[in-house]
Design an enzyme around this catalytic site. Sequence first.
Site, mmCIF file in Angstrom:
data_model
loop_
_atom_site.group_PDB
_atom_site.id
_atom_site.type_symbol
_atom_site.label_atom_id
_atom_site.label_comp_id
_atom_site.label_asym_id
_atom_site.label_seq_id
_atom_site.Cartn_x
_atom_site.Cartn_y
_atom_site.Cartn_z
ATOM 1 N N LEU A 8 -0.352 5.631 9.996
ATOM 2 C CA LEU A 8 -1.542 5.626 9.146
ATOM 3 C C LEU A 8 -2.498 4.522 9.593
ATOM 4 O O LEU A 8 -2.157 3.342 9.558
ATOM 5 C CB LEU A 8 -1.156 5.417 7.682
ATOM 6 C CG LEU A 8 -0.095 6.375 7.110
ATOM 7 C CD1 LEU A 8 -0.016 6.228 5.596
ATOM 8 C CD2 LEU A 8 -0.367 7.819 7.489
ATOM 9 N N ALA A 9 -3.674 4.957 10.030
ATOM 10 C CA ALA A 9 -4.623 3.985 10.585
ATOM 11 C C ALA A 9 -6.060 4.357 10.223
ATOM 12 O O ALA A 9 -6.989 4.115 10.975
ATOM 13 C CB ALA A 9 -4.466 3.926 12.098
ATOM 14 N N ARG A 15 -10.756 -6.456 3.920
ATOM 15 C CA ARG A 15 -10.448 -7.894 3.844
ATOM 16 C C ARG A 15 -10.529 -8.606 5.202
ATOM 17 O O ARG A 15 -10.493 -9.811 5.278
ATOM 18 C CB ARG A 15 -9.054 -8.088 3.202
ATOM 19 C CG ARG A 15 -9.044 -7.778 1.720
ATOM 20 C CD ARG A 15 -7.627 -7.607 1.177
ATOM 21 N NE ARG A 15 -7.068 -6.294 1.497
ATOM 22 C CZ ARG A 15 -5.839 -5.899 1.163
ATOM 23 N NH1 ARG A 15 -5.031 -6.720 0.512
ATOM 24 N NH2 ARG A 15 -5.409 -4.696 1.478
ATOM 25 N N GLY A 78 -6.200 7.319 0.001
ATOM 26 C CA GLY A 78 -4.880 6.736 -0.234
ATOM 27 C C GLY A 78 -3.865 7.151 0.820
ATOM 28 O O GLY A 78 -4.069 8.103 1.562
ATOM 29 N N ASN A 168 7.859 -3.189 -0.759
ATOM 30 C CA ASN A 168 7.768 -2.061 0.164
ATOM 31 C C ASN A 168 7.096 -2.511 1.471
ATOM 32 O O ASN A 168 6.028 -3.102 1.455
ATOM 33 C CB ASN A 168 6.920 -0.981 -0.523
ATOM 34 C CG ASN A 168 6.568 0.162 0.401
ATOM 35 O OD1 ASN A 168 7.259 0.421 1.384
ATOM 36 N ND2 ASN A 168 5.481 0.860 0.070
ATOM 37 N N ASN A 226 -3.782 -7.801 6.589
ATOM 38 C CA ASN A 226 -4.942 -7.429 5.775
ATOM 39 C C ASN A 226 -6.115 -8.368 5.990
ATOM 40 O O ASN A 226 -7.245 -8.021 5.679
ATOM 41 C CB ASN A 226 -4.560 -7.415 4.296
ATOM 42 C CG ASN A 226 -3.484 -6.376 4.014
ATOM 43 O OD1 ASN A 226 -3.592 -5.229 4.433
ATOM 44 N ND2 ASN A 226 -2.420 -6.789 3.356
#
Length: 454
Positions: A8-9, A15, A78, A168, A226
């Site tokens: 997932l990218a 941030r 999401g 997680n 992040n």
Amino acid sequence: MKVKSIILAAGQGTRMKSDIPKVLHKITGISLTEHVIRLSKKISDERPVVVIGHQAEIVKNSLTHLDVDFVVQEKQLGTGHAVRMAVDHIEKDSLVLILYGDTPLIKEKTINEFIEFHQEKNSDLSVLTMNISEPFGYGRVIIENDKLFKIVEEKDANESEKMVKEVNSGIYLMNSTLLLEHINDIRNKNKQNEFYLTDIVEIFNQQGYNVDAYCIQDYSEVLGINNRVQLAEAEKIMKKRINENMMLEGVTIIDPDNTYIELDVIIGKDTIVHPGSFLRGNTVIGENCEIGPRAVIESSIIESGTSVKESQILRSHIGFNTNVGPYAYVRPNSNIGNEVKIGDFVEVKNSNIGNGTKISHLTYVGDGDVGENVNLGCGVVFVNYDGINKNRTVIEDNSFVGCNVNLIAPVTVRENAYVAAGTTVTIEVPEYSLAIGREKQRNIEDWVKRKRMK
Ligand code: UD1
Ligand code: CA
């Protein structure tokens, strides 16, 4: 069983406060996502699927050399929604490994142990988790009766859930058939109105499937990046790993905290790397070399026995037992032979330099072809640019060029020739001859006395 990775990218990475998509920020010379793609290729021969979205074209173009499939998530709704974008690439009866493009430090060994765990437990879904003292920002892992019950995101957690220190990592293994069956059951009823992949845990539990958490000790492996503080932290961890690998393979690194070696660099044994050195790109360094202090070497080959001190070498080849520096600058496309000396304040660009040649000080060699056993004196300048074109200068074997000589290219000095100090060479110098092109000196007697009397 086949293992298919989905990376997932697509996220923006707000941030990071950057114009560059987060997943393209680099540590140890390669992008965060490339680290993850490389890992997934070590785990399995199946082509990884990379989910891209934010600045998709830029992300794709920087990863095309890696032989992966891309799917585009137009809107970043999401992590659950992101996985949904990849369903066409998922086959039934296989294992799906989900990885996040911003979690680059995970090791191959850990993933393999995770896969073993998943298979031994006969799991339908396993989540890689870790214990951390500062869990802020991570999804909390809620365990009940020794089983993974659910994952609660920071923003949705109540006070007691926020106290939980097991979190997680964003790495999951799933039964592909069940994932395909239930991926559309994920809803976005939460504080962020996002489709959380983490909700798949509760969905699987409701179906009575087997759901487990695999908690690892070394939290640094699953550091999610992040912001730039975490980027620097990850760089440090990866750098340490690279340096330790090098040392265990026989390279001496005097001060590993101050030595910056990128992931793809190769160094032979008994080479010593001194502090302040940056070794980048596809650099290959031979055995018994002495590198640094403060050497910057980018995508170059340095053969065995060579030293590079306080110098920069970019996209060039340096032969055996050659000495470069201190304070030399070797620019791209230079090919320097064996037992050469490139001394202080010498700049070489797009040039070939033969074996045994000495260029000891204050010289510019641009667009030159210098033969073997040539001596270039102090302050020789290859005048390669006439304002329109770059021209080549040729100095053949065994020639001697004196100090402060200008060579106006295109021009050739033949074998065994001599150029007197201070000469400006504009025409070819034949072999075995002396070129001298400077005004004959005259001395004016008592000139100083007369000047002082005025
Ligand atoms: C996520 C997890 C959290 C976990 C943490 C670990 C969810 C809902 N939460 O939170 O439980 O502790 O990672 O680092 O999954 N992405 C997309 N498309 C989207 C959204 C995200 O591709 O629509 C990608 C991002 O580019 C990133 C990854 O998914 O690579 C994680 O997204 P991010 O927004 O950083 O999730 P976290 O809030 O950190
Ligand atoms: Ca994250």
